[in-house]
Design a protein around this motif. Structure first.
Motif, PDB file in Angstrom:
ATOM      1  N   VAL A  19       1.054   3.503   5.677  1.00 36.07           N
ATOM      2  CA  VAL A  19      -0.340   3.833   5.377  1.00 36.07           C
ATOM      3  C   VAL A  19      -1.226   3.292   6.499  1.00 36.07           C
ATOM      4  O   VAL A  19      -1.405   2.082   6.634  1.00 36.07           O
ATOM      5  N   PHE A  20      -1.754   4.198   7.308  1.00 27.83           N
ATOM      6  CA  PHE A  20      -2.646   3.818   8.408  1.00 27.83           C
ATOM      7  C   PHE A  20      -4.058   4.337   8.127  1.00 27.83           C
ATOM      8  O   PHE A  20      -4.732   4.851   9.007  1.00 27.83           O
ATOM      9  N   ALA A  21      -4.476   4.247   6.879  1.00 25.52           N
ATOM     10  CA  ALA A  21      -5.702   4.907   6.429  1.00 25.52           C
ATOM     11  C   ALA A  21      -6.941   4.044   6.661  1.00 25.52           C
ATOM     12  O   ALA A  21      -7.382   3.326   5.767  1.00 25.52           O
ATOM     13  N   ALA A  22      -7.484   4.126   7.857  1.00 21.17           N
ATOM     14  CA  ALA A  22      -8.662   3.309   8.188  1.00 21.17           C
ATOM     15  C   ALA A  22      -9.788   3.535   7.190  1.00 21.17           C
ATOM     16  O   ALA A  22     -10.369   2.584   6.657  1.00 21.17           O
TER      17      ALA A  22
ATOM     18  N   THR B 234       0.831  -1.202   0.000  1.00 22.19           N
ATOM     19  CA  THR B 234       0.000   0.000   0.000  1.00 22.19           C
ATOM     20  C   THR B 234       0.869   1.258   0.000  1.00 22.19           C
ATOM     21  O   THR B 234       1.976   1.268   0.541  1.00 22.19           O
ATOM     22  N   SER B 235       0.333   2.284  -0.652  1.00 20.57           N
ATOM     23  CA  SER B 235       1.005   3.579  -0.700  1.00 20.57           C
ATOM     24  C   SER B 235      -0.071   4.641  -0.525  1.00 20.57           C
ATOM     25  O   SER B 235      -1.238   4.398  -0.837  1.00 20.57           O
ATOM     26  N   SER B 236       0.322   5.805  -0.048  1.00 24.94           N
ATOM     27  CA  SER B 236      -0.680   6.869   0.133  1.00 24.94           C
ATOM     28  C   SER B 236      -1.169   7.403  -1.213  1.00 24.94           C
ATOM     29  O   SER B 236      -2.197   8.058  -1.285  1.00 24.94           O
TER      30      SER B 236
ATOM     31  N   ASN C 207      -2.812   0.753  -4.431  1.00 20.83           N
ATOM     32  CA  ASN C 207      -2.400  -0.647  -4.362  1.00 20.83           C
ATOM     33  C   ASN C 207      -1.270  -0.874  -5.363  1.00 20.83           C
ATOM     34  O   ASN C 207      -1.507  -0.912  -6.568  1.00 20.83           O
ATOM     35  N   ILE C 208      -0.067  -0.996  -4.865  1.00 18.21           N
ATOM     36  CA  ILE C 208       1.106  -1.171  -5.720  1.00 18.21           C
ATOM     37  C   ILE C 208       1.431  -2.671  -5.767  1.00 18.21           C
ATOM     38  O   ILE C 208       1.625  -3.293  -4.727  1.00 18.21           O
TER      39      ILE C 208
ATOM     40  N   ILE D 149       9.736  -1.243  -0.279  1.00 18.59           N
ATOM     41  CA  ILE D 149       9.255  -1.070   1.104  1.00 18.59           C
ATOM     42  C   ILE D 149      10.325  -0.389   1.958  1.00 18.59           C
ATOM     43  O   ILE D 149      10.024   0.483   2.791  1.00 18.59           O
ATOM     44  N   ALA D 150      11.594  -0.748   1.721  1.00 16.51           N
ATOM     45  CA  ALA D 150      12.698  -0.117   2.467  1.00 16.51           C
ATOM     46  C   ALA D 150      12.753   1.379   2.159  1.00 16.51           C
ATOM     47  O   ALA D 150      12.982   2.203   3.050  1.00 16.51           O
TER      48      ALA D 150
END
Length: 401
Positions: A274-277, A96-98, A251-252, A264-265
């Motif tokens: 990404v903590f996007a509830a 996941t990415s913003s 969604n990558i 990811i690193a």
């Protein structure tokens, strides 16, 4: 009987923090209230009621703490990819990415070094340039060939650029923003072959991959071969498809474990977790409950692009608005007016009270063009076209029929 959704009601976004509306009013604070910007690519349409109602219900029940990926989210993404694109993915491949733009920046940093070259097919979405330049890499332009409004890839030039050792990455826009091309399977195979032969990695921005005009088919690049899937980072999101740009979720898809770990690193270096509830929940609601809304949205875009095309054919002599194959963005050719850069922008904004995305922002090959966002109620679009016609008729009558 399927539900009929409302694609006619305009919701004013004035003073709500909308990037493009605020930009417009900042420059022209006294504009009448019925002026709508057709610039930045988000929709002037209400989102699917299933998403709206689903989020309300979720907020009633949920605690909006730090929220990561979970089973329902993975299932929704995997199912959509298979159902809409015949794209078989595993949950481990999803990062996941913003946003896709964030993913472009992270990809450039993860897969190239300073001074490396990154190839782009121009004119192209302007954050491609930023992701390369701001990270100290070199923009390697491979201009598309334009022939009466249709764009194709200059494969001879691309192959020559791919052979240069310093060029390590291709960022592909598929479907292409701003020119509206959906690349054929044959074109994509050729891109893949050249990349594989020359050790180029590919970041494939496929954020518009759902938005296809009638009769068009999108091919996910990495599905074309096992070898290609190992060198490709596929960038997708529900945000363009369902008008959710403000929820911060993309969604990558990265199959190759080594590349995935590098990506990811790189995200970790900027603490880009990404903590996007609400983002995860909106993605689930979009992919599992809102397909009928999307099908009707596609009908609107197809209608709108034909409306613009017909208007230009009937009203103007040398100005062109060719039909598109994908995206909800139409690339309009105003070169005949002879206005350069800011001159064309000033004419559009001040004489026609029209706010497009300026062609030059997509690179020098975009000079004299404007990009119009078709994702608006048809009657709003028609009003804008009439203002445009009146302004051109007054200032440049020779171009009017």
């Amino acid at each position: 009987m399927s539900k009929k959704y409302d694609f006619e009601t305009l919701v004013s976004r004035k003073n709500q923090g909308s990037y493009k509306w605020d930009q417009m009013y900042k420059e022209y604070p006294d504009l009448p209230n019925d002026i709508v910007p057709f610039s930045v690519a988000d929709m002037e349409l209400q989102i699917a009621s299933e998403i709206k109602e689903g989020l309300k219900k979720y907020i009633d029940e949920a605690i909006l703490g730090y929220t990561g990926t979970y089973k329902e989210y993975f299932e929704a993404v995997i199912s959509w990819m298979k159902r809409r694109h015949d794209f078989d993915i595993q949950k481990e491949w999803i990062v996941t990415s913003s946003g896709v733009v964030s993913a472009l920046f992270d990809s450039v940093k993860a897969f190239t070094e300073k001074e490396d070259g990154v190839i782009v097919f121009t004119p192209v979405y302007y954050p491609f340039y930023s992701a390369i330049k701001l990270n100290g890499r070199k923009i390697i332009e491979c201009p598309l060939i334009e022939n009466e409004g249709r764009y194709t890839i200059d494969f001879e030039n691309f192959e020559k650029l791919a052979k240069e050792e310093k060029n390590k990455l291709l960022i592909l826009c598929s479907p292409h923003n701003p020119v509206g091309r959906v690349w054929t399977e044959e074109e994509l195979r050729k891109i893949g072959e050249i990349a594989l032969e020359n050790n180029l990695k590919i970041v494939s921005d496929e954020i518009h991959f759902d938005i296809l005009m009638e009769g068009e088919k999108h091919t996910v690049l990495q599905t074309l071969s096992e070898e290609l899937s190992e060198i490709t980072i596929t960038c997708t999101a529900p945000t363009k498809t369902f008008n959710l740009a403000g929820i911060g979720i993309s969604n990558i898809i990265i199959k190759n474990e080594k590349l995935r770990k590098k990506f990811i690193a790189e995200q970790g270096k900027s603490s880009a977790h990404v903590f996007a509830a609400l983002g995860y929940r909106a993605c689930i609601l979009a992919y599992t409950q809102s397909e009928e809304w999307f099908e009707q949205f596609l009908q609107l875009i197809n209608k709108n692009q034909k409306t613009v095309n017909k208007f230009f054919e009937e009203k103007f002599t040398e100005l062109r608005a060719p039909l598109i194959q994908g995206t909800y963005l139409q690339w309009i050719d105003f070169r005949a007016l002879g206005l350069k850069g800011e001159e064309l922008k000033k004419f559009m904004n001040e004489k026609a009270q029209i706010f497009f995305s300026e062609g030059y922002t997509f690179g020098k090959d975009g000079e004299g063009f404007e990009r119009i966002n078709l994702a608006a109620p048809t009657h709003i679009l028609e009003k804008g076209l009439e203002r445009l016609y009146e302004a051109i008729k007054k200032e440049y009558p020779n171009f009017c029929k």
